[in-house]
Scaffold this motif. Structure first.
Motif, PDB file in Angstrom:
ATOM      1  N   GLU A  50       0.934  -1.234  -0.010  1.00 38.75           N
ATOM      2  CA  GLU A  50      -0.028   0.039  -0.088  1.00 38.75           C
ATOM      3  C   GLU A  50       0.937   1.210  -0.124  1.00 38.75           C
ATOM      4  N   GLN A  51       1.923   1.228   0.887  1.00 38.96           N
ATOM      5  CA  GLN A  51       2.715   2.369   0.891  1.00 38.96           C
ATOM      6  C   GLN A  51       4.126   2.514  -0.037  1.00 38.96           C
ATOM      7  N   ASP A  52       4.702   1.699  -0.206  1.00 37.52           N
ATOM      8  CA  ASP A  52       5.964   1.865  -0.987  1.00 37.52           C
ATOM      9  C   ASP A  52       5.954   0.941  -2.217  1.00 37.52           C
ATOM     10  N   LEU A  53       5.085   0.269  -2.861  1.00 40.14           N
ATOM     11  CA  LEU A  53       5.517  -0.473  -4.030  1.00 40.14           C
ATOM     12  C   LEU A  53       5.513   0.528  -4.928  1.00 40.14           C
ATOM     13  N   VAL A  54       4.433   1.279  -5.140  1.00 41.39           N
ATOM     14  CA  VAL A  54       4.707   2.176  -6.333  1.00 41.39           C
ATOM     15  C   VAL A  54       5.944   2.840  -6.621  1.00 41.39           C
ATOM     16  N   ASP A  55       6.450   3.438  -5.357  1.00 39.28           N
ATOM     17  CA  ASP A  55       7.707   4.140  -5.597  1.00 39.28           C
ATOM     18  C   ASP A  55       8.718   3.305  -5.887  1.00 39.28           C
ATOM     19  N   PHE A  56       8.728   1.691  -5.438  1.00 39.07           N
ATOM     20  CA  PHE A  56       9.912   0.930  -5.810  1.00 39.07           C
ATOM     21  C   PHE A  56       9.743   0.607  -7.164  1.00 39.07           C
ATOM     22  N   ALA A  57       8.345   0.561  -7.785  1.00 40.94           N
ATOM     23  CA  ALA A  57       8.309   0.407  -9.190  1.00 40.94           C
ATOM     24  C   ALA A  57       8.737   1.324 -10.086  1.00 40.94           C
ATOM     25  N   SER A  58       8.613   2.588  -9.619  1.00 40.42           N
ATOM     26  CA  SER A  58       8.845   3.747 -10.420  1.00 40.42           C
ATOM     27  C   SER A  58      10.352   4.050 -10.417  1.00 40.42           C
ATOM     28  N   ASN A  59      11.004   3.919  -9.219  1.00 40.64           N
ATOM     29  CA  ASN A  59      12.451   4.164  -9.254  1.00 40.64           C
ATOM     30  C   ASN A  59      13.051   2.724  -9.996  1.00 40.64           C
ATOM     31  N   ASN A  60      12.656   1.708 -10.082  1.00 39.33           N
ATOM     32  CA  ASN A  60      13.298   0.379 -10.719  1.00 39.33           C
ATOM     33  C   ASN A  60      12.465   0.032 -12.042  1.00 39.33           C
ATOM     34  N   PRO A  61      12.578   0.899 -13.100  1.00 40.63           N
ATOM     35  CA  PRO A  61      11.685   0.562 -14.429  1.00 40.63           C
ATOM     36  C   PRO A  61      12.167  -0.893 -14.932  1.00 40.63           C
ATOM     37  N   SER A  62      13.334  -1.335 -14.595  1.00 35.24           N
ATOM     38  CA  SER A  62      13.813  -2.668 -15.157  1.00 35.24           C
ATOM     39  C   SER A  62      13.417  -3.803 -14.453  1.00 35.24           C
ATOM     40  N   VAL A  63      12.872  -3.677 -13.151  1.00 37.24           N
ATOM     41  CA  VAL A  63      12.311  -4.569 -12.629  1.00 37.24           C
ATOM     42  C   VAL A  63      10.848  -4.855 -12.683  1.00 37.24           C
ATOM     43  N   VAL A  64      10.432  -5.947 -13.144  1.00 29.74           N
ATOM     44  CA  VAL A  64       9.122  -6.424 -13.248  1.00 29.74           C
ATOM     45  C   VAL A  64       8.465  -6.906 -11.861  1.00 29.74           C
ATOM     46  N   VAL A  65       7.329  -6.371 -11.451  1.00 32.26           N
ATOM     47  CA  VAL A  65       6.676  -6.474 -10.073  1.00 32.26           C
ATOM     48  C   VAL A  65       5.498  -7.207 -10.354  1.00 32.26           C
ATOM     49  N   TYR A  66       5.226  -8.306  -9.765  1.00 26.59           N
ATOM     50  CA  TYR A  66       4.112  -9.229  -9.775  1.00 26.59           C
ATOM     51  C   TYR A  66       3.422  -9.124  -8.213  1.00 26.59           C
ATOM     52  N   LEU A  67       2.047  -9.046  -8.113  1.00 24.04           N
ATOM     53  CA  LEU A  67       1.346  -9.342  -6.984  1.00 24.04           C
ATOM     54  C   LEU A  67       0.593 -10.499  -7.053  1.00 24.04           C
ATOM     55  N   LYS A  68       0.744 -11.528  -6.003  1.00 24.12           N
ATOM     56  CA  LYS A  68      -0.043 -12.810  -6.191  1.00 24.12           C
ATOM     57  C   LYS A  68      -0.876 -12.966  -4.914  1.00 24.12           C
ATOM     58  N   PRO A  69      -2.202 -12.454  -4.756  1.00 25.29           N
ATOM     59  CA  PRO A  69      -2.819 -12.841  -3.719  1.00 25.29           C
ATOM     60  C   PRO A  69      -3.155 -14.446  -3.491  1.00 25.29           C
ATOM     61  N   ARG A  70      -2.789 -14.892  -2.359  1.00 27.44           N
ATOM     62  CA  ARG A  70      -3.209 -16.405  -2.017  1.00 27.44           C
ATOM     63  C   ARG A  70      -4.241 -16.518  -0.946  1.00 27.44           C
ATOM     64  N   ARG A  71      -4.964 -17.383  -0.627  1.00 27.90           N
ATOM     65  CA  ARG A  71      -5.889 -17.319   0.508  1.00 27.90           C
ATOM     66  C   ARG A  71      -5.075 -18.226   1.557  1.00 27.90           C
ATOM     67  N   HIS A  72      -5.079 -17.827   2.820  1.00 26.88           N
ATOM     68  CA  HIS A  72      -4.720 -18.439   3.969  1.00 26.88           C
ATOM     69  C   HIS A  72      -3.139 -19.216   3.866  1.00 26.88           C
ATOM     70  N   ARG A  73      -2.396 -18.392   3.076  1.00 22.52           N
ATOM     71  CA  ARG A  73      -0.985 -18.818   3.090  1.00 22.52           C
ATOM     72  C   ARG A  73       0.052 -17.746   3.433  1.00 22.52           C
ATOM     73  N   SER A  74       1.011 -17.978   3.886  1.00 25.21           N
ATOM     74  CA  SER A  74       2.119 -17.233   4.574  1.00 25.21           C
ATOM     75  C   SER A  74       2.950 -16.337   3.481  1.00 25.21           C
ATOM     76  N   PRO A  75       3.022 -14.994   3.833  1.00 21.44           N
ATOM     77  CA  PRO A  75       3.490 -14.275   2.599  1.00 21.44           C
ATOM     78  C   PRO A  75       5.058 -14.393   2.366  1.00 21.44           C
ATOM     79  N   VAL A  76       5.087 -14.492   0.901  1.00 25.05           N
ATOM     80  CA  VAL A  76       6.646 -14.904   0.411  1.00 25.05           C
ATOM     81  C   VAL A  76       6.970 -13.837  -0.785  1.00 25.05           C
ATOM     82  N   VAL A  77       8.378 -13.581  -0.520  1.00 24.79           N
ATOM     83  CA  VAL A  77       8.805 -12.860  -1.867  1.00 24.79           C
ATOM     84  C   VAL A  77       9.660 -13.580  -2.550  1.00 24.79           C
TER      85      VAL A  77
END
Length: 183
Positions: A50-77
């Motif tokens: 919510e707070q920093d992902l848009v800034d990260f994506a705009s500062n790093n245009p060469s990096v592709v960012v995917y968001l994958k919501p999953r039910r009842h799973r632990s967060p992973v990067v």
């Protein structure tokens, strides 16, 4: 070979060794943020999104960012690099600031080099005592503190005058000769 290297995969360094000498190429190719929309352990990752992902994506245009919501799973990067390495990192119960720091670590590293036994392309029975040669081996040490461009270190101070410069000087002399006659 020691026992610590028996179960490590071996390979060569596949990332550019002098990355940043000419220009810097970010080795992070893709980052996937997997999270649950309602699970309490994903709160830090949701705050980061919510707070920093848009800034990260705009500062790093060469990096592709995917968001994958999953039910009842632990967060992973999951980070994928140009050399083919994938780094998986659990973000369970991490705070927003910790996740910001870990994503910065993933962005700046070259991949999972720590889990690889590095090998060399060259081998010699008699290694050099002096160390490897570099382009700066025999350079003048005064160059380290000089304010560049400095005519003392440039190659242009030893070159003869170019034809263009000679023509400019001849033209200026002609202009000076013509002006007093006109007055």
């Amino acid at each position: 070979m020691s026992n610590s290297n028996l179960f490590l995969k071996s390979g060569f360094v596949r990332a550019p060794l002098q990355n940043g000498v000419g220009r810097y190429v970010c080795q992070l190719q893709r980052i996937v943020l997997k999270f649950c929309k309602s699970h309490g352990g994903s709160r830090g990752l949701r705050d980061y999104i919510e707070q920093d992902l848009v800034d990260f994506a705009s500062n790093n245009p060469s990096v592709v960012v995917y968001l994958k919501p999953r039910r009842h799973r632990s967060p992973v990067v999951v980070a994928e690099y140009l050399n083919g390495d994938r780094v998986w990192m659990s973000m369970h119960n991490k705070t927003h600031s910790e996740i910001t720091k870990w994503i910065e670590v993933l962005r700046t590293q070259q991949g999972d080099v720590s889990a690889t036994r590095l090998r060399k392309y060259q081998y010699t029975d008699y290694p050099s005592v002096q160390g490897p040669w570099t382009p700066f081996t025999y350079k003048d040490p005064k160059l380290n503190v000089a304010e560049l461009p400095d005519p003392e270190f440039g190659a242009n101070n030893r070159l003869p005058m170019s034809a263009t410069e000679q023509l400019k000087i001849m033209f200026e002399k002609k202009q000076l000769e013509i002006k007093p006659k006109e007055e």
